[in-house]
Design an enzyme around this catalytic site. Structure first.
Site, PDB file in Angstrom:
ATOM      1  N   LEU A  78       0.821  -1.199   0.000  1.00 35.27           N
ATOM      2  CA  LEU A  78       0.000   0.000   0.000  1.00 35.27           C
ATOM      3  C   LEU A  78       0.862   1.259   0.000  1.00 35.27           C
ATOM      4  O   LEU A  78       0.529   2.238  -0.660  1.00 35.27           O
ATOM      5  CB  LEU A  78      -0.936  -0.006   1.212  1.00 35.27           C
ATOM      6  CG  LEU A  78      -1.951   1.124   1.295  1.00 35.27           C
ATOM      7  CD1 LEU A  78      -2.830   1.160   0.045  1.00 35.27           C
ATOM      8  CD2 LEU A  78      -2.807   0.953   2.532  1.00 35.27           C
ATOM      9  N   ALA A  81       2.026   1.907  -3.489  1.00 37.00           N
ATOM     10  CA  ALA A  81       0.883   2.378  -4.286  1.00 37.00           C
ATOM     11  C   ALA A  81       0.550   3.825  -3.938  1.00 37.00           C
ATOM     12  O   ALA A  81       0.264   4.640  -4.833  1.00 37.00           O
ATOM     13  CB  ALA A  81      -0.330   1.480  -4.046  1.00 37.00           C
ATOM     14  N   HIS A  82       0.627   4.160  -2.663  1.00 33.36           N
ATOM     15  CA  HIS A  82       0.375   5.532  -2.222  1.00 33.36           C
ATOM     16  C   HIS A  82       1.426   6.477  -2.812  1.00 33.36           C
ATOM     17  O   HIS A  82       1.096   7.578  -3.268  1.00 33.36           O
ATOM     18  CB  HIS A  82       0.400   5.581  -0.692  1.00 33.36           C
ATOM     19  CG  HIS A  82       0.074   6.903  -0.107  1.00 33.36           C
ATOM     20  ND1 HIS A  82      -1.149   7.515  -0.254  1.00 33.36           N
ATOM     21  CD2 HIS A  82       0.822   7.752   0.638  1.00 33.36           C
ATOM     22  CE1 HIS A  82      -1.148   8.669   0.383  1.00 33.36           C
ATOM     23  NE2 HIS A  82       0.049   8.853   0.921  1.00 33.36           N
ATOM     24  N   ALA A  83       2.670   6.040  -2.838  1.00 34.37           N
ATOM     25  CA  ALA A  83       3.750   6.850  -3.415  1.00 34.37           C
ATOM     26  C   ALA A  83       3.508   7.081  -4.905  1.00 34.37           C
ATOM     27  O   ALA A  83       3.691   8.195  -5.408  1.00 34.37           O
ATOM     28  CB  ALA A  83       5.096   6.173  -3.193  1.00 34.37           C
ATOM     29  N   HIS A  86       0.860   9.712  -5.315  1.00 33.37           N
ATOM     30  CA  HIS A  86       1.405  11.057  -5.101  1.00 33.37           C
ATOM     31  C   HIS A  86       2.201  11.516  -6.325  1.00 33.37           C
ATOM     32  O   HIS A  86       2.092  12.676  -6.743  1.00 33.37           O
ATOM     33  CB  HIS A  86       2.312  11.088  -3.867  1.00 33.37           C
ATOM     34  CG  HIS A  86       1.581  11.383  -2.608  1.00 33.37           C
ATOM     35  ND1 HIS A  86       1.473  12.646  -2.106  1.00 33.37           N
ATOM     36  CD2 HIS A  86       0.914  10.573  -1.755  1.00 33.37           C
ATOM     37  CE1 HIS A  86       0.770  12.603  -0.985  1.00 33.37           C
ATOM     38  NE2 HIS A  86       0.423  11.352  -0.754  1.00 33.37           N
TER      39      HIS A  86
END
Length: 115
Positions: A78, A81-83, A86
């Site tokens: 996660l 994926a979050h990076a 962004h």
């Protein structure tokens, strides 16, 4: 031990991407605010700074992709994926900021003189 090291490297890379992409996005919005005040020199500086941060984030992102393509086992996770989210949002912000700065520049020219 290698598995833990790789997981930690992925976490560190993800956090670096998030930080650099966030800085790029902030600079892109600062460029819009400068252009809104018809400060096109300042807007250009902010766009250049946004590009520098985005390039740094892109290098880290590419390193992750190269390790995976080279056979390094990655869990994605996660945080990665979050990076990536962004990074994609920062890229979009930069592209839109460039367009908005151009619109303000054209508006300034129609209001009587090139700013």
């Amino acid at each position: 031990m290698d598995e833990i090291d790789e997981t930690e490297r992925q976490r560190e890379a993800a956090m670096e991407i998030i930080a650099k992409a966030g800085a790029a996005r902030s600079c892109a919005f600062a460029a819009i605010h400068r252009a809104k005040a018809f400060d096109f020199g300042g807007a250009a500086e902010q766009l250049d700074e946004a590009e520098r941060y985005a390039t740094e984030a892109h290098k880290v992102h590419t390193e992750l992709l190269v390790r995976e393509a080279g056979g390094q086992q990655t869990d994605g996770g996660l945080l990665v994926a979050h990076a990536q989210d962004h990074f994609m949002m920062a890229t979009l912000a930069q592209e839109l900021a460039e367009e908005i700065v151009d619109v303000y520049r054209a508006l300034g020219e129609t209001k009587g003189g090139s700013q």
